[in-house]
Write a protein that holds these residues in place. Structure first.
Motif, short mmCIF file in Angstrom:
data_model
loop_
_atom_site.label_atom_id
_atom_site.label_comp_id
_atom_site.label_asym_id
_atom_site.label_seq_id
_atom_site.Cartn_x
_atom_site.Cartn_y
_atom_site.Cartn_z
N ARG A 4 33.39 66.05 -16.09
CA ARG A 4 32.26 66.92 -15.75
C ARG A 4 32.74 68.26 -15.19
O ARG A 4 32.23 69.31 -15.55
CB ARG A 4 31.37 66.20 -14.73
CG ARG A 4 30.16 67.03 -14.31
CD ARG A 4 29.21 66.25 -13.42
NE ARG A 4 28.58 65.15 -14.14
CZ ARG A 4 27.70 64.34 -13.60
NH1 ARG A 4 27.34 64.49 -12.34
NH2 ARG A 4 27.16 63.36 -14.30
N LYS A 7 34.19 70.33 -18.00
CA LYS A 7 33.15 70.91 -18.85
C LYS A 7 32.49 72.11 -18.17
O LYS A 7 32.21 73.13 -18.80
CB LYS A 7 32.09 69.84 -19.16
CG LYS A 7 31.12 70.23 -20.25
CD LYS A 7 30.22 69.06 -20.60
CE LYS A 7 29.25 69.45 -21.72
NZ LYS A 7 28.36 68.31 -22.08
N ALA A 8 32.26 71.99 -16.84
CA ALA A 8 31.64 73.09 -16.09
C ALA A 8 32.56 74.31 -16.07
O ALA A 8 32.11 75.46 -16.25
CB ALA A 8 31.32 72.64 -14.67
N GLU A 10 34.90 75.09 -18.29
CA GLU A 10 34.94 75.68 -19.64
C GLU A 10 33.68 76.49 -19.91
O GLU A 10 33.74 77.55 -20.54
CB GLU A 10 35.10 74.57 -20.68
CG GLU A 10 36.50 73.96 -20.69
CD GLU A 10 36.62 72.85 -21.71
OE1 GLU A 10 35.56 72.38 -22.19
OE2 GLU A 10 37.75 72.44 -22.01
N PHE A 11 32.53 76.01 -19.41
CA PHE A 11 31.28 76.77 -19.60
C PHE A 11 31.36 78.12 -18.89
O PHE A 11 30.95 79.15 -19.43
CB PHE A 11 30.11 75.95 -19.04
CG PHE A 11 28.78 76.67 -19.11
CD1 PHE A 11 28.05 76.72 -20.29
CD2 PHE A 11 28.27 77.31 -17.98
CE1 PHE A 11 26.84 77.38 -20.36
CE2 PHE A 11 27.05 77.98 -18.04
CZ PHE A 11 26.34 78.01 -19.23
N VAL A 12 31.90 78.11 -17.67
CA VAL A 12 32.04 79.37 -16.92
C VAL A 12 32.98 80.32 -17.64
O VAL A 12 32.71 81.53 -17.77
CB VAL A 12 32.53 79.09 -15.48
CG1 VAL A 12 32.90 80.39 -14.77
CG2 VAL A 12 31.48 78.33 -14.70
N ASP A 14 33.68 80.42 -20.85
CA ASP A 14 33.09 80.89 -22.11
C ASP A 14 32.01 81.95 -21.87
O ASP A 14 31.74 82.78 -22.74
CB ASP A 14 32.47 79.71 -22.88
CG ASP A 14 33.54 78.78 -23.43
OD1 ASP A 14 34.70 79.22 -23.57
OD2 ASP A 14 33.21 77.60 -23.71
N ASN A 15 31.35 81.91 -20.72
CA ASN A 15 30.21 82.80 -20.47
C ASN A 15 30.46 83.72 -19.27
O ASN A 15 29.51 84.20 -18.65
CB ASN A 15 28.94 81.98 -20.23
CG ASN A 15 28.58 81.14 -21.43
OD1 ASN A 15 28.00 81.63 -22.40
ND2 ASN A 15 28.94 79.86 -21.39
N TRP A 18 28.62 87.09 -19.01
CA TRP A 18 27.20 87.05 -18.67
C TRP A 18 27.03 86.95 -17.15
O TRP A 18 26.13 87.57 -16.57
CB TRP A 18 26.52 85.86 -19.35
CG TRP A 18 26.29 86.09 -20.81
CD1 TRP A 18 27.01 85.58 -21.84
CD2 TRP A 18 25.29 86.92 -21.43
NE1 TRP A 18 26.53 86.02 -23.05
CE2 TRP A 18 25.48 86.84 -22.82
CE3 TRP A 18 24.27 87.73 -20.92
CZ2 TRP A 18 24.67 87.54 -23.72
CZ3 TRP A 18 23.47 88.42 -21.82
CH2 TRP A 18 23.67 88.32 -23.20
N THR A 277 33.09 85.50 -29.06
CA THR A 277 31.76 85.26 -29.63
C THR A 277 30.95 86.53 -29.56
O THR A 277 31.14 87.37 -28.65
CB THR A 277 31.02 84.15 -28.86
OG1 THR A 277 30.83 84.58 -27.50
CG2 THR A 277 31.79 82.84 -28.88
N LYS A 323 42.37 83.60 -18.34
CA LYS A 323 41.56 82.53 -18.95
C LYS A 323 42.40 81.71 -19.92
O LYS A 323 42.27 80.48 -19.99
CB LYS A 323 40.35 83.14 -19.70
CG LYS A 323 39.27 83.65 -18.76
CD LYS A 323 37.97 83.91 -19.50
CE LYS A 323 38.07 84.95 -20.53
NZ LYS A 323 36.78 85.26 -21.18
N ARG A 327 42.99 77.73 -19.85
CA ARG A 327 42.67 76.87 -21.01
C ARG A 327 43.89 76.04 -21.42
O ARG A 327 43.76 74.88 -21.82
CB ARG A 327 42.22 77.74 -22.19
CG ARG A 327 40.85 78.36 -22.02
CD ARG A 327 40.46 79.14 -23.27
NE ARG A 327 39.34 80.03 -23.03
CZ ARG A 327 38.08 79.63 -23.00
NH1 ARG A 327 37.79 78.36 -23.19
NH2 ARG A 327 37.10 80.50 -22.77
#
Length: 331
Positions: A4, A7-8, A10-12, A14-15, A18, A277, A323, A327
């Protein structure tokens, strides 16, 4: 690290851009007088339309592991072609079509064709002749801008036909149609990159061109298509420039290339290829536009814009390296 948390994180990653955009908007809304207004936010989106469209094509080529320095000059040449054909003052020929609405698709096709042809030329030399994309597109950046000066004689085309200018005047939900065109392009090409084999192959080519070729994917064809798309999209940016300025000048769009590069890098596209992206690129474009708007509201000299953009690009490159390190540790 548990799944978990991984995943959190990686979300940060990737974005991240924003989150940076939201942070900047909140800070400016609190500390810059008159910043927190719907009109200001609409202006940020409107001002980023041309730069946003140009950044899309540039992103495709960089994600594929190459470079296109010609997009700014291609946009200028496309705008000048539209200006010469459909403007009624200056060097404009004032061509009229009947019915008048035909001038919209015809002028758009002219801009796309001009951009697409130069993109195909760049792609052929890079992919088939095996020349450096940096050198080829730098040469195109110079000779295409020179061609703009040659065909215009240093003069401008003014008073674009009202049927085409209509796109720069009409608004929908508080935004001009040119801004909606930019948003639609980001949605369309984001889907193209995420949901089609072409988009996935471009990412694979940027990650490892040799391995992608050995996997049976037609690398050369995809790369040439990427260069053609970059040129055609730059042509669309030129069409939008002509609409916004109601014509074209020889130095139209000067400096857009470096802002587009800044937006692409800040948006998370790796200059090494294979990563990035288009939604992230759009956030990068909005971030630059937000900073420009704050500088204008604070009444700071325009030179501050270049300083801040340069520092942002430097920070983005360092952040990209950081980053990638994270990764690799997560892998």
């Amino acid at each position: 690290m548990n799944p978990r948390s991984r995943k959190a994180l990686e979300f940060v990653l990737d974005n991240l851009v924003w989150f940076m955009l939201i942070f900047v908007l909140v800070v400016f809304s609190v500390f810059v007088p008159n910043y927190f207004q719907l009109g200001i936010f609409a202006n940020i989106i409107e001002a980023s339309s041309v730069l946003g469209v140009m950044s899309i094509g540039l992103s495709l080529v960089i994600i594929a592991g190459h470079m296109d320095l010609s997009v700014e000059s291609v946009a200028a040449l496309s705008a000048m072609a539209v200006g010469i054909l459909f403007c009624s003052s200056g060097i404009g020929m004032g061509i009229q079509l009947n019915p008048q609405w035909l001038m919209v698709p015809v002028s758009l096709l002219v801009a796309l064709a001009v951009g697409g042809l130069i993109g195909a030329f760049n792609g052929y030399l890079v992919v088939k002749v095996k020349m450096s994309a940096f050198i080829i597109t730098l040469a195109s950046y110079i000779w295409v801008r020179g061609l703009v000066l040659v065909i215009s004689g240093g003069r401008s085309a003014q008073d674009l036909a009202p049927a085409i200018r209509w796109f720069g005047i009409q608004r929908m939900a508080g935004l001009p149609l040119t801004a909606w065109i930019a948003v639609a392009c980001f949605v369309l090409f984001s889907l193209l990159m995420a949901k089609t084999p072409f988009g996935r192959h471009l990412v694979m080519i940027g990650g490892n061109e040799t391995a992608t070729f050995r996997a049976g994917i037609r690398v050369n064809r995809n790369l040439i298509i990427a260069f053609v798309l970059a040129g055609a999209i730059a042509g669309l940016a030129g069409w939008l420039l002509a609409i916004r300025t109601s014509g074209a000048t020889a130095n139209l769009g000067t400096g857009l290339l470096f802002n587009a590069f800044a937006a692409v890098v800040i948006g998370g596209v790796s200059l090494k290829g294979g990563v990035g992206t288009l939604p992230g690129v759009y956030a990068g474009v909005l971030l630059l536009s937000s900073i420009n708007t704050a500088i204008n509201l604070m009444g700071l000299p325009a030179n501050f814009t270049q300083v801040i953009h340069g520092l942002l690009v430097l920070a983005a490159v360092l952040l990209d390296a950081f980053k990638q390190t994270i990764r690799q540790r997560l892998a």
